[in-house]
Design a protein around this motif. Structure first.
Motif, short mmCIF file in Angstrom:
data_model
loop_
_atom_site.label_atom_id
_atom_site.label_comp_id
_atom_site.label_asym_id
_atom_site.label_seq_id
_atom_site.Cartn_x
_atom_site.Cartn_y
_atom_site.Cartn_z
N GLY A 1 0.83 -1.20 0.00
CA GLY A 1 0.00 0.00 0.00
C GLY A 1 0.87 1.25 0.00
O GLY A 1 1.74 1.42 -0.84
N GLY A 2 0.65 2.13 0.96
CA GLY A 2 1.44 3.35 1.08
C GLY A 2 2.70 3.16 1.88
O GLY A 2 3.42 4.14 2.15
N LEU A 3 3.00 1.94 2.26
CA LEU A 3 4.20 1.64 3.06
C LEU A 3 5.34 1.14 2.18
O LEU A 3 5.13 0.42 1.21
CB LEU A 3 3.89 0.58 4.11
CG LEU A 3 2.88 0.93 5.20
CD1 LEU A 3 2.50 -0.34 5.98
CD2 LEU A 3 3.47 1.97 6.14
N LEU B 1 -0.25 -4.29 16.18
CA LEU B 1 -0.20 -3.73 14.83
C LEU B 1 -1.59 -3.72 14.18
O LEU B 1 -1.93 -2.81 13.41
CB LEU B 1 0.77 -4.54 13.96
CG LEU B 1 2.26 -4.35 14.26
CD1 LEU B 1 3.10 -5.32 13.43
CD2 LEU B 1 2.69 -2.91 13.98
N LYS B 2 -2.40 -4.72 14.49
CA LYS B 2 -3.74 -4.77 13.92
C LYS B 2 -4.59 -3.61 14.42
O LYS B 2 -5.44 -3.08 13.69
CB LYS B 2 -4.42 -6.10 14.29
CG LYS B 2 -3.85 -7.30 13.54
CD LYS B 2 -4.49 -8.59 14.02
CE LYS B 2 -3.90 -9.81 13.31
NZ LYS B 2 -4.49 -11.08 13.80
N HIS B 3 -4.35 -3.19 15.67
CA HIS B 3 -5.15 -2.11 16.25
C HIS B 3 -4.62 -0.72 15.90
O HIS B 3 -5.35 0.26 15.99
CB HIS B 3 -5.21 -2.27 17.78
CG HIS B 3 -6.11 -3.39 18.21
ND1 HIS B 3 -5.62 -4.66 18.49
CD2 HIS B 3 -7.46 -3.47 18.38
CE1 HIS B 3 -6.63 -5.45 18.84
NE2 HIS B 3 -7.75 -4.75 18.77
N GLN B 4 -3.36 -0.64 15.53
CA GLN B 4 -2.79 0.67 15.16
C GLN B 4 -1.92 0.50 13.91
O GLN B 4 -0.75 0.87 13.90
CB GLN B 4 -1.97 1.23 16.33
CG GLN B 4 -0.98 0.25 16.93
CD GLN B 4 -0.27 0.82 18.15
OE1 GLN B 4 -0.55 1.92 18.61
NE2 GLN B 4 0.68 0.07 18.68
N LYS B 5 -2.53 -0.09 12.88
CA LYS B 5 -1.79 -0.43 11.68
C LYS B 5 -1.34 0.82 10.92
O LYS B 5 -2.16 1.66 10.53
CB LYS B 5 -2.65 -1.30 10.77
CG LYS B 5 -1.89 -1.90 9.59
CD LYS B 5 -2.79 -2.78 8.76
CE LYS B 5 -3.30 -3.97 9.56
NZ LYS B 5 -4.14 -4.87 8.74
N PRO B 6 -0.01 0.97 10.68
CA PRO B 6 0.47 2.10 9.90
C PRO B 6 0.05 1.97 8.44
O PRO B 6 -0.02 0.85 7.91
CB PRO B 6 1.98 2.03 10.05
CG PRO B 6 2.27 0.57 10.34
CD PRO B 6 1.09 0.08 11.12
N THR B 7 -0.21 3.07 7.79
CA THR B 7 -0.62 3.04 6.39
C THR B 7 0.32 3.82 5.48
O THR B 7 0.26 3.68 4.26
CB THR B 7 -2.04 3.61 6.23
OG1 THR B 7 -2.07 4.96 6.76
CG2 THR B 7 -3.06 2.75 6.99
N GLN B 8 1.16 4.66 6.07
CA GLN B 8 2.10 5.47 5.31
C GLN B 8 3.47 5.42 5.99
O GLN B 8 3.57 5.23 7.20
CB GLN B 8 1.64 6.93 5.22
CG GLN B 8 0.31 7.14 4.54
CD GLN B 8 0.38 6.90 3.04
OE1 GLN B 8 1.41 7.15 2.42
NE2 GLN B 8 -0.73 6.44 2.45
N GLY B 9 4.54 5.59 5.19
CA GLY B 9 5.87 5.71 5.76
C GLY B 9 6.80 4.56 5.40
O GLY B 9 6.48 3.70 4.59
N TYR B 10 7.98 4.60 6.03
CA TYR B 10 9.01 3.60 5.80
C TYR B 10 9.16 2.74 7.05
O TYR B 10 9.18 3.26 8.17
CB TYR B 10 10.35 4.28 5.49
CG TYR B 10 10.49 4.72 4.05
CD1 TYR B 10 11.41 4.11 3.20
CD2 TYR B 10 9.70 5.73 3.53
CE1 TYR B 10 11.54 4.51 1.88
CE2 TYR B 10 9.82 6.15 2.21
CZ TYR B 10 10.73 5.53 1.40
OH TYR B 10 10.85 5.92 0.09
#
Length: 430
Positions: free
Chosen positions: A305-307, A399-408
């Motif tokens: 995705g955006g990661l 991670l499921k509860h605060q899954k990152p969507t952008q970044g490295y």
């Protein structure tokens, strides 16, 4: 049976196998033993699946003349490999080191096969079984052999060199790996330098990173071919690094790669150096470096995705962990996230080394830091962006509860942590 006779059978066979699940017609099955298995008990299966012969070391399992009884199957495999290496009489380059040896081996293989029919260690089959299997995979048409050597205790590299008899040697570095077996960094240096000792004794050639003062001190050998950024080197390199990939400039020629991590610049330079020594032309070297794509969770760039994930989860020790973090911290991207797993085989130094990684992380400008494993779970930090989890299941739920969507995201840990599983978590749809 004498090794000479066994070698003749080997030459007439379809190669070696140690696993009855993958036996091919007319292969030689070597009935190796392990802590939880005895290959002798499976020899009949190999014969039933049309193996040419089964090499065993317990006479009670011999049913007919297709079973060859030897004193010790592993030692026989090693002796056969040494005999075959001498029979081929081709140049052999041995590679060892604490970090980066598999990536460096793959880069060197990519470069040298531009000129030679080259055989190299597959994956990381670099131990007392893998090295003999690598040598026995080499054919009469092979021009050049590349053998990776791993070790976790003193004397192992010496033993592997006595089997492979390398003419050339390269040590990537000395780092804090397998301290449980080596005892200390001094133990690492002494054990890895067994390769230097072999090369010197046999008047071979050492390839040397002249920027590494410890290696320079250890090598001290007239037949060395050097690379580095300083003066009086055979191949003068300039290390470059853009936002993602490692690059090296030599004689105004820029060698680009797909490898992430500035530390890979040295691995690239080593491959270029060795290619130049064996007179591989510049364009071929450049093509080899540029087209090499890492696999198996080593320095891979993966998009989700955006990661952008920098997957380096094949292995880890304090030296490689710090190098990866320092390289990652220089990335100009925003929203940098780190997911680190425990480092294994550190013995009594484990608690201190894990805490040192935490201290290193506290000094870095990172959006979020996830640490997982029983060792990292015991560390402490005053930074609110550092979270610790004892198990992968705990990390996965977080991670499921605060899954990152952008970044490295940098993902690194020892093989036993299997942090590539993070990919599945990040790919899950909520």
């Amino acid at each position: 049976m004498k090794i000479e006779q066994l070698h003749q059978l080997f030459l007439q066979s379809k190669g070696i196998t140690t696993d009855t699940r993958s036996v091919k017609t007319n292969q030689l099955f070597f009935a190796l033993k392990g802590d939880n298995f005895n290959g002798n008990t499976f020899a009949w299966q190999a014969i039933k699946k049309s193996a040419g012969y089964a090499i065993i070391d317990e006479v009670k399992y011999a049913q007919n003349d297709r079973y060859i009884v030897v004193g010790n199957v592993l030692e026989t495999l090693q002796q056969l490999a040494r005999f075959h290496r001498k029979y081929l009489n081709i140049p052999i380059l041995a590679i060892t080191g604490s970090n980066g040896k598999t990536t460096t081996k793959e880069l060197i293989h990519a470069v040298l096969r531009k000129k030679f029919d080259t055989a190299a260690t597959t994956g990381n089959l670099n131990n007392h079984i893998g090295v003999p299997l690598t040598l026995l995979s080499m054919k009469r048409t092979t021009d050049f052999g590349i053998v990776e050597m791993g070790a976790n205790h003193a004397g192992e590299i010496k033993h592997l060199c006595e089997i492979a008899l390398p003419n050339y040697g390269y040590i990537t570095n000395f780092g804090k790996a397998h301290l449980e077996g080596f005892g200390s960094i001094e133990g690492v240096i002494k054990a890895k330098s067994e390769m230097y000792d072999h090369i010197k004794a046999h008047k071979g050639v050492i390839f040397l990173n002249a920027d590494d003062p410890v290696q320079v001190a250890q090598s001290s050998y007239e037949h060395s071919f050097t690379f580095g950024t300083g003066k009086n080197v055979d191949v003068k390199a300039e290390y470059l690094y853009d936002s993602q990939t490692a690059q090296v400039s030599i004689d105004n020629h820029l060698y680009k790669s797909t490898l992430t991590g500035s530390y890979n610049s040295v691995n690239i330079a080593a491959a270029i150096c060795i290619g130049k020594y064996f007179k591989v032309n510049e364009n071929s070297i450049s093509q080899a470096i540029g087209s090499y794509i890492p696999t198996n969770n080593r320095s891979q760039i993966i998009k989700v995705g955006g990661l952008t994930l920098l997957m380096d989860a094949y292995n880890a020790n304090p030296t490689s962990m710090k190098a990866a973090l320092e390289s990652f911290s220089k990335n100009p991207a925003k929203d940098k996230i780190v997911i680190l797993g425990d480092m294994f085989e550190l013995g009594s130094a484990s608690a201190e080394e894990h805490q040192q990684i935490v201290l290193t992380l506290e000094k870095m400008d990172l959006a979020k830091i996830y640490l997982v494993g029983s060792n990292f779970f015991k560390t402490h930090s005053h930074k609110s962006n550092i979270e610790t989890y004892e198990t992968f299941t705990d990390l996965s739920e977080a991670l499921k509860h605060q899954k990152p969507t952008q970044g490295y995201i940098l993902i690194k840990g020892s093989r036993g942590m299997a942090l590539e599983r993070v990919l599945d978590v990040l790919r899950e749809k909520n």
